[in-house]
Design a protein around this motif. Structure first.
Motif, PDB file in Angstrom:
ATOM      1  N   ILE A 129      14.016  -9.280  10.161  1.00 15.98           N
ATOM      2  CA  ILE A 129      13.303  -8.228  10.920  1.00 15.98           C
ATOM      3  C   ILE A 129      11.827  -8.320  10.563  1.00 15.98           C
ATOM      4  N   TRP A 132       4.715  -6.582  13.921  1.00 18.87           N
ATOM      5  CA  TRP A 132       3.840  -7.054  14.990  1.00 18.87           C
ATOM      6  C   TRP A 132       2.522  -7.630  14.465  1.00 18.87           C
ATOM      7  N   ASN A 133       2.184  -7.403  13.191  1.00 13.08           N
ATOM      8  CA  ASN A 133       0.803  -7.720  12.792  1.00 13.08           C
ATOM      9  C   ASN A 133       0.551  -9.221  12.600  1.00 13.08           C
ATOM     10  N   MET A 138       4.889 -14.216  10.213  1.00 15.00           N
ATOM     11  CA  MET A 138       5.922 -13.489   9.472  1.00 15.00           C
ATOM     12  C   MET A 138       7.313 -14.017   9.817  1.00 15.00           C
ATOM     13  N   ARG A 141       7.498 -17.879   8.107  1.00 12.25           N
ATOM     14  CA  ARG A 141       7.605 -17.856   6.637  1.00 12.25           C
ATOM     15  C   ARG A 141       9.065 -17.631   6.217  1.00 12.25           C
ATOM     16  N   LYS A 156      15.023 -10.103  14.728  1.00 11.28           N
ATOM     17  CA  LYS A 156      14.559  -8.987  15.569  1.00 11.28           C
ATOM     18  C   LYS A 156      13.055  -8.873  15.344  1.00 11.28           C
ATOM     19  N   PRO A 157      12.259  -9.353  16.311  1.00  3.01           N
ATOM     20  CA  PRO A 157      10.801  -9.310  16.126  1.00  3.01           C
ATOM     21  C   PRO A 157      10.266  -7.902  16.403  1.00  3.01           C
ATOM     22  N   GLY A 158       9.005  -7.660  16.049  1.00  6.47           N
ATOM     23  CA  GLY A 158       8.351  -6.402  16.378  1.00  6.47           C
ATOM     24  C   GLY A 158       8.429  -6.169  17.889  1.00  6.47           C
ATOM     25  N   LYS A 192      16.815   0.958  15.735  1.00  2.00           N
ATOM     26  CA  LYS A 192      17.599   1.527  14.626  1.00  2.00           C
ATOM     27  C   LYS A 192      19.031   1.003  14.633  1.00  2.00           C
ATOM     28  N   PHE A 209      13.250  -8.841   5.350  1.00  2.00           N
ATOM     29  CA  PHE A 209      12.489  -7.847   6.123  1.00  2.00           C
ATOM     30  C   PHE A 209      11.028  -7.865   5.721  1.00  2.00           C
ATOM     31  N   THR A 210      10.139  -7.773   6.703  1.00  2.00           N
ATOM     32  CA  THR A 210       8.730  -7.489   6.450  1.00  2.00           C
ATOM     33  C   THR A 210       8.360  -6.273   7.271  1.00  2.00           C
ATOM     34  N   SER A 212       7.272  -1.724   6.738  1.00  2.00           N
ATOM     35  CA  SER A 212       6.880  -0.590   5.892  1.00  2.00           C
ATOM     36  C   SER A 212       7.895  -0.351   4.770  1.00  2.00           C
ATOM     37  N   GLY A 235       4.965  -2.471   2.211  1.00  2.00           N
ATOM     38  CA  GLY A 235       3.588  -1.980   2.297  1.00  2.00           C
ATOM     39  C   GLY A 235       2.772  -2.255   1.046  1.00  2.00           C
ATOM     40  N   CYS A 267      -0.929  -6.340   5.299  1.00  2.00           N
ATOM     41  CA  CYS A 267      -0.354  -5.679   4.118  1.00  2.00           C
ATOM     42  C   CYS A 267      -1.154  -5.994   2.865  1.00  2.00           C
ATOM     43  N   GLU A 362      -1.763   3.909   2.538  1.00  2.00           N
ATOM     44  CA  GLU A 362      -2.140   2.635   3.149  1.00  2.00           C
ATOM     45  C   GLU A 362      -2.847   2.941   4.480  1.00  2.00           C
ATOM     46  N   PHE A 428       4.236 -15.495  -2.139  1.00  2.00           N
ATOM     47  CA  PHE A 428       3.791 -14.256  -1.513  1.00  2.00           C
ATOM     48  C   PHE A 428       4.862 -13.193  -1.749  1.00  2.00           C
TER      49      PHE A 428
HETATM   50  N1  NAD Z   1       4.467  -7.325   2.439  1.00  2.00           N
HETATM   51  C1  NAD Z   1       4.314  -7.978   3.586  1.00  2.00           C
HETATM   52  O1  NAD Z   1       4.433  -9.206   3.653  1.00  2.00           O
HETATM   53  C2  NAD Z   1       3.992  -7.236   4.857  1.00  2.00           C
HETATM   54  C3  NAD Z   1       3.576  -7.963   5.974  1.00  2.00           C
HETATM   55  C4  NAD Z   1       3.257  -7.278   7.148  1.00  2.00           C
HETATM   56  C5  NAD Z   1       3.359  -5.889   7.192  1.00  2.00           C
HETATM   57  N2  NAD Z   1       3.769  -5.225   6.099  1.00  2.00           N
HETATM   58  C6  NAD Z   1       3.856  -3.749   6.127  1.00  2.00           C
HETATM   59  O2  NAD Z   1       4.412  -3.322   7.372  1.00  2.00           O
HETATM   60  C7  NAD Z   1       3.852  -2.070   7.736  1.00  2.00           C
HETATM   61  C8  NAD Z   1       3.269  -2.137   9.143  1.00  2.00           C
HETATM   62  O3  NAD Z   1       4.165  -2.664  10.055  1.00  2.00           O
HETATM   63  P1  NAD Z   1       5.052  -1.715  10.994  1.00  2.00           P
HETATM   64  O4  NAD Z   1       4.372  -0.443  11.239  1.00  2.00           O
HETATM   65  O5  NAD Z   1       5.454  -2.485  12.185  1.00  2.00           O
HETATM   66  O6  NAD Z   1       6.296  -1.484  10.029  1.00  2.00           O
HETATM   67  P2  NAD Z   1       7.723  -0.939  10.408  1.00  2.00           P
HETATM   68  O7  NAD Z   1       8.484  -0.878   9.127  1.00  2.00           O
HETATM   69  O8  NAD Z   1       7.659   0.277  11.226  1.00  2.00           O
HETATM   70  O9  NAD Z   1       8.332  -2.064  11.378  1.00  2.00           O
HETATM   71  C9  NAD Z   1       8.598  -3.368  10.932  1.00  2.00           C
HETATM   72  C10 NAD Z   1       9.814  -3.890  11.681  1.00  2.00           C
HETATM   73  O10 NAD Z   1      10.925  -3.061  11.387  1.00  2.00           O
HETATM   74  C11 NAD Z   1      11.512  -2.583  12.594  1.00  2.00           C
HETATM   75  N3  NAD Z   1      12.088  -1.270  12.318  1.00  2.00           N
HETATM   76  C12 NAD Z   1      11.478  -0.063  12.340  1.00  2.00           C
HETATM   77  N4  NAD Z   1      12.377   0.909  12.039  1.00  2.00           N
HETATM   78  C13 NAD Z   1      13.564   0.302  11.831  1.00  2.00           C
HETATM   79  C14 NAD Z   1      14.881   0.761  11.488  1.00  2.00           C
HETATM   80  N5  NAD Z   1      15.153   2.042  11.303  1.00  2.00           N
HETATM   81  N6  NAD Z   1      15.859  -0.161  11.355  1.00  2.00           N
HETATM   82  C15 NAD Z   1      15.599  -1.472  11.550  1.00  2.00           C
HETATM   83  N7  NAD Z   1      14.384  -1.971  11.876  1.00  2.00           N
HETATM   84  C16 NAD Z   1      13.378  -1.096  12.012  1.00  2.00           C
HETATM   85  C17 NAD Z   1      10.368  -2.594  13.599  1.00  2.00           C
HETATM   86  O11 NAD Z   1      10.855  -2.610  14.917  1.00  2.00           O
HETATM   87  C18 NAD Z   1       9.655  -3.871  13.203  1.00  2.00           C
HETATM   88  O12 NAD Z   1      10.341  -4.971  13.738  1.00  2.00           O
HETATM   89  C19 NAD Z   1       2.769  -1.798   6.718  1.00  2.00           C
HETATM   90  O13 NAD Z   1       3.250  -0.916   5.729  1.00  2.00           O
HETATM   91  C20 NAD Z   1       2.502  -3.163   6.110  1.00  2.00           C
HETATM   92  O14 NAD Z   1       1.927  -3.145   4.820  1.00  2.00           O
HETATM   93  C21 NAD Z   1       4.098  -5.854   4.935  1.00  2.00           C
END
Ligand code: NAD
Ligand code: SSN
Length: 460
Positions: A129, A132-133, A138, A141, A156-158, A192, A209-210, A212, A235, A267, A362, A428
């Motif tokens: 999972i 989008w950033n 992502m 990797r 499952k992409p963003g 979800k 997973f990457t 929040s 995050g 992140c 953040e 990383f």
């Molecule tokens: N550590 C890293 O490598 C890294 C890299 C990129 C982003 N991030 C973090 O990601 C966050 C920003 O991205 P975001 O807002 O898209 O994060 P997010 O957690 O909302 O979403 C990330 C992914 O998870 C999915 N998702 C959301 N809710 C879900 C659920 N209940 N069950 C399953 N999948 C679900 C989204 O659709 C998306 O594909 C920031 O906190 C950032 O720091 C971390």
């Protein structure tokens, strides 16, 4: 099945539609990945290497198209998108090369009639999972390491950036990676439920997973009943420290690179910028001068080097955080305003204090908040006073201090006199609530492998 609109964040216009898949589609994708695992896991490392190298070559040959798709759906400038395609494809090349250098061990025996060896085997079907950033990097990797190990995947992409994922899959198919090895499930409405399916279906042996920290914690809980392996890239809240003895030019350059990459939506972006009292005025004015030179606009515009935020919710969050800092006494040196649509001005705020929300939250946006400090001990305590621990940066020319601070920062990645830390060669990942596991580097493939120990007895 309904379709989701994919929106250009710079214009708010629809650029296309993708299917909004549901749980039944996810189950089907998992079953297909499971069937493909039987054959993919039995390919030789050299076969996987050769196919992955072809995939890498196809990505590089199509760099411009992939970058165009990426800018369109994510908003980052075309130059940044080209950079992400090089970065993203480097993981496929790197892990192709790791596939053929992933060794087991021969362990000295303590019983004369026995011999001990270990072999490495793929963990199985992996649920991936991604956010989008970095719509390309992502994914690569994770998928690079998974495929090299012999795993198959369901991604499952963003929801905001599915086309980059689909384009990668199309190229994989063109170069002969067998159908069923890489599977993509696109959704917005059923995020979800599909997350629940991926984390509870017993066929899936690992979740990578990457995103929040909040969602990472949920996915980890859901995965526990079936004891899946877990990689979590979550995050950050990176401290960026400038000591009095720093090279100011290098520190300003590092701050720009670390803070404003991807419009501040990475992140590893600097989140809290601590500047020592003696150098504070000079650093603050030189940073503000540089930040004022950014040119906001559509990523396809050649004059532009600063794109929009991903959506309106992101603009609202950044606005709230800046307003909070200003209402508590922060001084705007540059920016600080919504610039229409999803655009927010690149911003520098001076006079930050620990009462302001940016001290703990953040930002995920283009805001550099400067905090003044006096001593090394004080700043180490401030820097570590967070539940996050992904990246940390500092600038100093004192070699003793460089070692001390690098060792004391509670993070997985340190930039010592360096604002850009990410590449395929180095590990990383974070500590504390920034996650677990390491991606890229010589460590990345092992998260996708099981070690099997074989005891061979009866040897005369
Ligand atoms: N550590 C890293 O490598 C890294 C890299 C990129 C982003 N991030 C973090 O990601 C966050 C920003 O991205 P975001 O807002 O898209 O994060 P997010 O957690 O909302 O979403 C990330 C992914 O998870 C999915 N998702 C959301 N809710 C879900 C659920 N209940 N069950 C399953 N999948 C679900 C989204 O659709 C998306 O594909 C920031 O906190 C950032 O720091 C971390
Ligand atoms: O946003 C997180 C990933 C950024 C990177 O790989 O440098």
């Amino acid at each position: 099945m309904t379709n989701n609109s994919v929106i250009d964040p710079a214009t708010g216009e629809e650029i296309g539609k993708v299917p909004d898949m549901g749980v039944e589609d996810a189950k089907e994708a998992i079953d297909i990945a499971s069937a493909s695992f039987k054959t993919w896991s039995r390919t030789t490392a050299k076969e996987r290497h050769d196919l992955m190298k072809k995939w890498y070559d196809a990505m590089m040959a199509n760099q411009e198209d992939l970058a165009t798709i990426l800018t369109w759906e994510n908003g980052k400038s075309l130059a940044e998108s080209r950079g992400e395609i090089i970065y993203g494809s480097s993981f496929i090349e790197w892990f192709a090369e790791e596939a053929v250098r992933s060794y087991g061990a021969v362990i000295p025996n303590n019983v004369a009639s026995q011999r001990y060896i270990t072999i490495k085997q793929p963990v199985g079907v992996v649920g991936i999972i991604t956010p989008w950033n970095f719509p390309n990097a992502m994914i690569t990797r994770k998928v690079g390491a998974a495929l090299a190990a012999g795993c198959t995947v369901v991604i499952k992409p963003g929801a905001e950036t599915p086309f980059s994922a689909l384009a990668l899959c199309e190229l994989a198919e063109r170069v002969g990676i067998p159908a069923g090895v890489i599977n993509i499930v696109t959704t917005d409405a059923h995020v979800k439920d599909i997350g629940t399916e991926l984390t509870t279906n017993p066929i899936i042996k690992k979740i990578s997973f990457t995103g929040s920290t909040a969602v990472g914690k949920l996915l980890m809980k859901q995965s526990s009943d079936t004891m899946k392996k877990i990689s979590m890239e979550l995050g950050g809240n990176a401290p960026f420290i400038v000591f009095d003895d720093a090279d100011v030019d290098a520190a300003v350059e590092g701050a720009i690179a670390s803070k404003f990459r991807g419009t501040g939506q990475t992140c590893v972006c600097a989140n809290r910028m601590y500047v020592q009292k003696g150098i504070y005025p000079e650093f603050a004015s030189r940073l503000a001068e540089k930040v004022a030179q950014f040119r906001i606009g559509h990523g396809f515009d050649k004059e532009t080097n600063f794109g929009p935020l991903i959506n309106h919710a992101a603009v609202k969050k950044v606005t709230t955080l800046v307003d909070d800092a200003v209402s508590k006494g922060g001084e705007l040196l540059v920016g600080g305003k919504h610039a229409g649509g999803n655009f927010y001005e690149p911003t520098v705020i001076s006079g930050m204090t620990k009462e302001m929300r940016i001290a703990t939250e953040e930002i995920f946006g283009p805001v550099a908040g400067l905090f003044e400090f006096e001593t090394e001990d004080e700043v180490i305590e401030l820097a570590n006073n967070t539940q996050f621990g992904l990246a940390g940066y500092f600038f100093s020319r004192d070699v003793g201090r460089v070692w001390r601070v690098a060792e004391k920062l509670e993070v997985g990645i340190v930039g010592a006199n360096s604002g850009i830390v990410s590449n395929c060669y180095t590990p990383f990942g974070g500590v504390k609530e920034s996650g677990m596991g390491r991606e890229g580097s010589l460590y990345g493939i092992s998260d996708y492998q099981n070690i099997k120990y074989i005891n061979m007895g009866g040897i005369q």
